[in-house]
Design a protein around this motif. Sequence first.
Motif: not given
Lengths: 319, 625
Positions: B224-227, B234-240, B272-275
């Motif tokens: 998940a090191d999207e850059g 990836d951020r959206s998937i992890l957050e959502g 994302a990390v928190e979720r």
Amino acid sequence: MIKLTINGQTVTAEDGMSILDAALAHGIEIPALCHDPDLKPESSCRLCLVEVDGRPWPRVACGTPVKDGMVVETNTPEIRATRREILQLLLDNHPNDCLTCQKAGECLLQKYAYEYGVTFRTHNGARRGGEKARFTDTSSPYILRDESKCILCGKCVSTCAELNERSVLSFAGRGFETKVAADRDETLEASTCVSCSRCVAVCPVGALIDRRVREKKIRPWEADRQTIQCKACEYGCEYEVLKKGDERVIRPLSPSGGRPLCLKGRLFVEAEVSSDLRTPYKKEETEKGRKFVRTTWIEALELDGILDRITCNETDSGK
Amino acid sequence: MSMTIEKLKEIREETLKRMNLRGLPSDKPNAPYRWSVAICMETSCMSSKSREIKQRLLELIERDGKTDEIEVVGTGCFGLCEAGPIVIVRPGDTFYYHLDVEDIDRIYESHLLDGEPVKDLIYPESITEDGYLSYFDIPFMAHQERIALRSSGHIDPEDIREYIAFGGYEALYKALIEMTPDEVIDVITESGLRGRGGGGFLAGRKWRATQVSPGDEKFIICNADEGDPGAFMDRSILEGDPHSVIEAMAIAGYAIGSDQGYVYVRAEYPIAVERLENAIGQANDLGLLGENIFGTDFSFDLEIRLGAGAFVCGETTALTASIEGRRGTPRSRPPYSADKGLWGKPTMINNVETFANIPYILLNGPEAFKKIGTEKSPGTKVFALSGKIKNVGLVEIPMGTTLRQVVEEIGGGIPNGKAFKAVQTGGPSGGCIGPEHLDTPIDFDSLTEIGSMMGSGGMIIMDEDNCAVDVARFYMDFIADESCGKCTPCREGTKRMLEILIDITEGRGDETSIPRLERLARTTELASLCALGQTSANPILSTLKTFRDEYEAHIKEKRCPAGVCKALTNYFITDKCIGCGLCARNCPVSCIKGERKELHVIDTDQCIKCGLCYSKCPVKAIVKK
């Protein structure tokens, strides 16, 4: 055993061997700046690229294991052209100092530049260590560093890390600004460096230099050379005696076969064969951090006390 | 707690009862809620105060004692980030956009209390003669098909029960109870799923290679090191929908024989990390992670490792080095991660979006997945659409959708009537695709063929005001900065390429510039250690291919046709000038002179080319040359 073809020549190699080692074992030299038989392959300099099985993408010889029936070409025009480009990139970031560089004659960058006909050129781009060669760390009485000459091959970092308790050198920064740093980017004096000179022994260019050899102005090709072993402990690390006229200096050789190299051993060998005994230095923890302080040979070799007893004993026994 | 299928179903049924309005297959008539208000709680919408909007709405509901009638859900991404903060009122999926905190009072009073939608706050394109389109029927959603983002926008990512209500963890149950590890891998292989992180390697083959690799300890890693610049899939998937990734990793663990997984996520994604942390905790509490999952012998633990912001750590060998606590630099392969990965053990690394597809494939079967997309690139792909495009946001489209459909229909075209120039895909390793390729279907192989690549999903649109050389310079600046410095060609070569590009954009290019660029490009491509270096020249090569004339204009005529490169651009006032003096009053260096109602003149020697006059002129009398 595995059979493969290198430059049309059928050679045998052991399973797990790299193309580079297999080639070397048969006298076929592949240029490499970051390769060291005693260290894990870094595959960072990229000079040892070879063509494998006619594929368009070259592979690094140091990091590619041999396979049965493999066909390797080490010197195609395309490979040579790529190596020339890599060497040019390194020279564009390297000071033109071969005339006075201590490493001249045994510098690998010089050797390959000569072989591939790559020269220094003027350009208006950035240079990591400035345009002129200069020692960027003169804090150690044993080791001189010149970051402008460093090609970031990583051998010094790897060899320093071979001994867990040392691991002083590491890479810092990234991209073009990458550098080799001692601890938290300190001088060799302020860092935990133990002056074993392993790094000096493996450096392929003039970035890490033995200070005492340089001060004597002896370059290897003009000296009589002889390898001797240190007698300070059972490892028997190897040193080289460089003799020019009446002058004799020593320098540590590559720490191969698990030999650690250490400062005490170096001073032992120096005391044994150097033409003149130069002041030894010890590193001490002071209020202002770590400092190199002058010491006596007896203290440096940890002979105080012992020497008295021996002298007493030999006097007593009437000799 | 140990989980059983009965408990899972119980949670599902219980939770479904209160999710009656969330676009689920089973709309229960005896709805507990009259209204369900979904508010996007992702980085983008939260930066425009969606949290405050949610807070305000909760206060209003609390004040009036309406908590039994109206539910408020913080959800994952709806996609149209440009319209944020997004609020969707259900039933009806009425789409409110660009809200301010105080707007929610009106929506509450009119829509939620009186049943009368607030027309002026509703997204204009969803307004029709007979009423309002559902969010999911607006033009932006046309052609979209959501697999990886299937639950985003519907469920509360912080509540595992809602994920379960949506069929979550059933795929894990199916794998553990009904399938052997081999069968799981067979299904993944058969689906033809290819890695969504950039390379497009067949996921099933990667799983198999790790499964058969000998070793008593194996690891699963989620990359998940999207850059990539402009990428946030990836951020959206992890957050959502963090559980979709967690569930998939457990399935992968079962398939390859691993009991430990790591999610390597960049520290710059705090939400994302928190979720993810919260989700892992909930999964552990319910026994969906940990010991003896579903009463089987299979145990799986998951931990998070934070990346410290180096782009290269998205490269698998650099990533594993970073997890091990070493400097994040790539190493030469072989050995491959499947044989010697993390701590020298067999390791399977997939990216976030790849994992997010797994539960769907397992539940619906490989055939259903293969029906979507193209033969060699089945399924969908999530793209982060940005740049000079009307509908900036996150889109998930079936493979095979053309670039034109994405730009013109989903994206809504180029704003301000400007002409399309190029679309950049594949991040810094990809390339710029010119208008001649707009009808190319989007799939792994087609994009590579036209000199770009799929990459992880960044899609940046450029219009006529973008300079091709400047775009190449931007990407090279990024790559040179992110080069780890380990290998010679990338460390030195990218810096030299950047220097040449800067020279060209500043008018110092000469006849050697392009040949030197091409030679360096060849060297970095052939000789670099990792893909970052090997592909570093793609932004140059692809722009050179399509926009060579622009490079030549910079070099030979010292002119930037797009008027972007400041050193090569001068501002002039044409005789359209009405002498209003607005330009002169705004000029920060006072280099514009002229009498009132007469033609003004710019002193080009003094001009700092800030462009303020250009943007202020009411009659567009100022030109860039």
